[in-house]
Write an enzyme that holds these catalytic residues in place. Structure first.
Site, mmCIF file in Angstrom:
data_model
loop_
_atom_site.group_PDB
_atom_site.id
_atom_site.type_symbol
_atom_site.label_atom_id
_atom_site.label_comp_id
_atom_site.label_asym_id
_atom_site.label_seq_id
_atom_site.Cartn_x
_atom_site.Cartn_y
_atom_site.Cartn_z
ATOM 1 N N ASP A 131 0.901 -1.253 0.057
ATOM 2 C CA ASP A 131 0.070 0.273 -0.122
ATOM 3 C C ASP A 131 1.266 0.817 -0.124
ATOM 4 O O ASP A 131 2.214 1.207 0.580
ATOM 5 C CB ASP A 131 -0.634 0.057 1.724
ATOM 6 C CG ASP A 131 -1.973 -1.058 1.224
ATOM 7 O OD1 ASP A 131 -2.234 -2.133 0.204
ATOM 8 O OD2 ASP A 131 -2.141 -1.157 2.550
ATOM 9 N N ASP A 133 0.932 5.042 2.011
ATOM 10 C CA ASP A 133 0.721 5.144 3.479
ATOM 11 C C ASP A 133 0.439 7.348 3.184
ATOM 12 O O ASP A 133 1.843 7.505 3.234
ATOM 13 C CB ASP A 133 0.928 4.437 4.392
ATOM 14 C CG ASP A 133 0.538 2.571 4.311
ATOM 15 O OD1 ASP A 133 -0.871 2.791 4.831
ATOM 16 O OD2 ASP A 133 1.222 1.676 4.985
#
Length: 206
Positions: A131, A133
């Site tokens: 991901d 962030d």
């Protein structure tokens, strides 16, 4: 004492502050000069709550360091301006793509998580499915319609985007605040709780 914020990366001058039962990998992380990550927790004055991360996802260790041992600090917003170099994981491609969107908000924003860690110290922390962030500083309230608009503009097929709104009271996920639930989860130094308005409370940090 300096006021360190959650997700700041700190380099420390010593390794002997780790307790005797600390895992060997955590000791090696410090011996190799890698940074620790500031985390949210109430503690003793003069101490900073930090987390250490190893090479595996399971290698996470919470501890404390003396504030006097900090040599260097990098904030998420400083990492937002860090050169991407040749590391072209999807998360970093997404970061490059979304920079104009984030800059257009007029808000202070930064990079945290694996992407921030790799940008800061060059240690391989990302992979193909990581991901991205992001931290967005929101000292004044963001309306829910504005949150929905920002969330929509930050969508990308490259990877999952996890945005935390940093309010004076703690952190709330952009995706939650953009939703329809009457209460959202606010993470603060005192713990996590459900609140109707994340901007109506405040937290005190080291």
């Amino acid at each position: 004492m300096d006021r360190y914020l959650p997700h700041d990366l700190l380099w420390t001058a010593c390794v002997d502050w780790l307790p005797a039962d600390a895992p060997d990998w955590a000791v090696k992380v410090l011996q190799q000069g890698q940074p620790v990550v500031v985390r949210r927790a109430n503690g003793v004055p003069g101490q900073v709550a930090v987390g250490l991360r190893g090479s595996n996802r399971e290698q996470r260790y919470a501890s404390w360091i003396p504030a006097s041992s900090v040599l260097h600090r990098l904030s998420p917003e400083q990492l937002a301006a860090h050169p991407l170099g040749e590391r072209r994981w999807p998360a970093l491609q997404a970061l490059q793509q979304l920079k104009p969107v984030l800059e257009a908000t007029g808000l202070v924003w930064g990079v945290s998580g694996s992407a921030g860690y790799e940008l800061a110290c060059g240690v391989a922390a990302l992979h193909q499915h990581s991901d991205l962030d992001l931290i967005v500083r929101t000292p004044v309230p963001m309306s829910r319609p504005a949150a929905r608009q920002l969330l929509e503009r930050l969508q990308t097929p490259l990877c999952r985007i996890d945005v935390q709104l940093q309010t004076p009271g703690g952190a709330v996920a952009l995706g939650e605040w953009a939703g329809d639930a009457r209460q959202v989860l606010l993470k603060s130094s005192a713990g996590a709780c459900l609140v109707a308005d994340p901007w109506l409370v405040s937290e005190r940090l080291a």
